[in-house]
Write a protein that holds these residues in place. Structure first.
Motif, PDB file in Angstrom:
ATOM      1  N   ILE A 198      33.938  18.232  33.198  1.00 16.93           N
ATOM      2  CA  ILE A 198      34.570  18.191  34.551  1.00 16.93           C
ATOM      3  C   ILE A 198      33.766  18.934  35.673  1.00 16.93           C
ATOM      4  O   ILE A 198      33.228  20.083  35.195  1.00 16.93           O
ATOM      5  CB  ILE A 198      36.024  18.833  34.414  1.00 16.93           C
ATOM      6  N   SER A 199      33.622  18.402  36.685  1.00 19.26           N
ATOM      7  CA  SER A 199      32.961  19.162  37.854  1.00 19.26           C
ATOM      8  C   SER A 199      31.567  19.152  37.787  1.00 19.26           C
ATOM      9  O   SER A 199      30.748  19.699  38.772  1.00 19.26           O
ATOM     10  CB  SER A 199      33.458  20.443  38.184  1.00 19.26           C
ATOM     11  N   ALA A 200      30.794  18.449  36.631  1.00 16.82           N
ATOM     12  CA  ALA A 200      29.437  18.760  36.374  1.00 16.82           C
ATOM     13  C   ALA A 200      28.770  17.574  37.070  1.00 16.82           C
ATOM     14  O   ALA A 200      27.385  17.650  37.206  1.00 16.82           O
ATOM     15  CB  ALA A 200      29.088  18.831  35.026  1.00 16.82           C
ATOM     16  N   GLY A 201      29.336  16.837  37.864  1.00 17.61           N
ATOM     17  CA  GLY A 201      28.639  15.567  38.465  1.00 17.61           C
ATOM     18  C   GLY A 201      28.365  15.799  39.924  1.00 17.61           C
ATOM     19  O   GLY A 201      27.904  16.814  40.645  1.00 17.61           O
ATOM     20  N   THR A 202      29.420  14.968  40.765  1.00 19.40           N
ATOM     21  CA  THR A 202      29.334  14.854  42.014  1.00 19.40           C
ATOM     22  C   THR A 202      29.847  16.392  42.654  1.00 19.40           C
ATOM     23  O   THR A 202      29.369  16.757  43.828  1.00 19.40           O
ATOM     24  CB  THR A 202      30.307  13.922  42.472  1.00 19.40           C
ATOM     25  N   TYR A 203      30.566  17.038  41.687  1.00 19.71           N
ATOM     26  CA  TYR A 203      31.180  18.298  42.436  1.00 19.71           C
ATOM     27  C   TYR A 203      30.203  19.422  41.952  1.00 19.71           C
ATOM     28  O   TYR A 203      30.297  20.681  42.620  1.00 19.71           O
ATOM     29  CB  TYR A 203      32.446  18.723  41.788  1.00 19.71           C
ATOM     30  N   GLY A 204      28.799  19.119  41.573  1.00 12.76           N
ATOM     31  CA  GLY A 204      27.743  20.146  41.435  1.00 12.76           C
ATOM     32  C   GLY A 204      27.987  21.404  40.557  1.00 12.76           C
ATOM     33  O   GLY A 204      27.050  22.243  40.843  1.00 12.76           O
ATOM     34  N   TYR A 205      28.688  21.231  39.579  1.00 11.22           N
ATOM     35  CA  TYR A 205      28.771  22.659  38.693  1.00 11.22           C
ATOM     36  C   TYR A 205      27.627  22.461  37.816  1.00 11.22           C
ATOM     37  O   TYR A 205      27.422  21.509  37.109  1.00 11.22           O
ATOM     38  CB  TYR A 205      30.181  22.402  37.916  1.00 11.22           C
ATOM     39  N   PRO A 206      26.786  23.615  37.785  1.00  7.49           N
ATOM     40  CA  PRO A 206      25.624  23.536  36.736  1.00  7.49           C
ATOM     41  C   PRO A 206      26.107  23.124  35.255  1.00  7.49           C
ATOM     42  O   PRO A 206      27.256  23.759  34.651  1.00  7.49           O
ATOM     43  CB  PRO A 206      24.891  24.845  36.837  1.00  7.49           C
ATOM     44  N   ILE A 207      25.607  22.462  34.684  1.00  4.28           N
ATOM     45  CA  ILE A 207      25.733  21.786  33.392  1.00  4.28           C
ATOM     46  C   ILE A 207      25.976  22.854  32.336  1.00  4.28           C
ATOM     47  O   ILE A 207      26.851  22.696  31.574  1.00  4.28           O
ATOM     48  CB  ILE A 207      24.641  20.672  32.740  1.00  4.28           C
ATOM     49  N   ASP A 208      24.953  23.631  32.033  1.00  2.00           N
ATOM     50  CA  ASP A 208      25.068  24.897  31.168  1.00  2.00           C
ATOM     51  C   ASP A 208      26.379  25.685  31.312  1.00  2.00           C
ATOM     52  O   ASP A 208      27.235  26.133  30.464  1.00  2.00           O
ATOM     53  CB  ASP A 208      23.887  25.689  31.281  1.00  2.00           C
ATOM     54  N   LYS A 209      26.809  26.057  32.810  1.00  2.00           N
ATOM     55  CA  LYS A 209      27.853  26.808  32.971  1.00  2.00           C
ATOM     56  C   LYS A 209      29.323  25.900  32.873  1.00  2.00           C
ATOM     57  O   LYS A 209      30.250  26.432  32.133  1.00  2.00           O
ATOM     58  CB  LYS A 209      27.944  27.299  34.439  1.00  2.00           C
ATOM     59  N   ALA A 210      29.112  24.672  33.289  1.00  2.00           N
ATOM     60  CA  ALA A 210      30.363  23.822  33.003  1.00  2.00           C
ATOM     61  C   ALA A 210      30.762  23.532  31.334  1.00  2.00           C
ATOM     62  O   ALA A 210      31.907  23.696  30.864  1.00  2.00           O
ATOM     63  CB  ALA A 210      30.044  22.343  33.568  1.00  2.00           C
TER      64      ALA A 210
END
Length: 172
Positions: A116-128
């Motif tokens: 969740i939020s790691a695509g269009t919403y820009g959350y960094p993958i490692d943090k997400a």
């Protein structure tokens, strides 16, 4: 361990429910949410239109319609901002917690989550990924949980950060 990470297409999961990374209007969109809406068919959007939207950090549940999963849980994640990192992390964790609460309230045994939020919403993958794994591991309460990654970069990051969860899921 009840949390596993796999690479694949969440719309093909045979879990009791799949979670979609929804927008606050629950009207479908791009990425995983668009794929879920296309796979489930037009009745999903019709049911979503009756729910009155959803706040960031929260989740709502609908039928799965043409999906293999009986239910879709619509979780609205935050748009990532470094300036609001703590708030974003709390909202993201809330998405996972609320989704698990809905699954438990409906007597489900298994649920598949996207990142969740790691695509269009820009959350960094490692943090997400870290927030997802920590929250789901802490809160799953006996549910069988899959984190399903469609994106190759996210899958590579998951293999590096959580090899034990990846190995359990893939058998490799």
């Amino acid at each position: 361990m009840p949390v596993h990470i796999i690479q694949g297409d969440i719309t093909q999961c045979e879990t009791d429910a799949i979670v979609t990374a929804a927008n606050s209007g629950l009207i479908g969109g791009g990425g995983v949410d668009g794929a879920v809406h296309r796979a489930a068919g037009p009745l999903l959007l019709k049911e979503c239109s009756l729910l009155g939207g959803c706040r960031t950090g929260d989740a709502k549940i609908t039928g799965g319609y043409r999906l293999k999963a009986k239910y879709v849980i619509h979780a609205v994640g935050p748009v990532y901002s470094e300036r609001r990192e703590e708030e974003c992390a709390a909202l993201l964790a809330g998405c996972y917690e609320k989704s698990l609460e809905l699954a438990k309230a409906h007597g489900l045994a298994s649920v598949a989550f996207p990142l969740i939020s790691a695509g269009t919403y820009g959350y960094p993958i490692d943090k997400a990924l870290s927030i997802a794994v920590k929250t789901l591991t802490r809160s799953c309460g006996g549910l069988e949980v899959l984190i399903v990654l469609f994106n190759k970069d996210a899958a590579e990051t998951a293999r590096k950060l959580f090899p034990d969860l990846w190995e359990v899921a893939s058998g490799s």
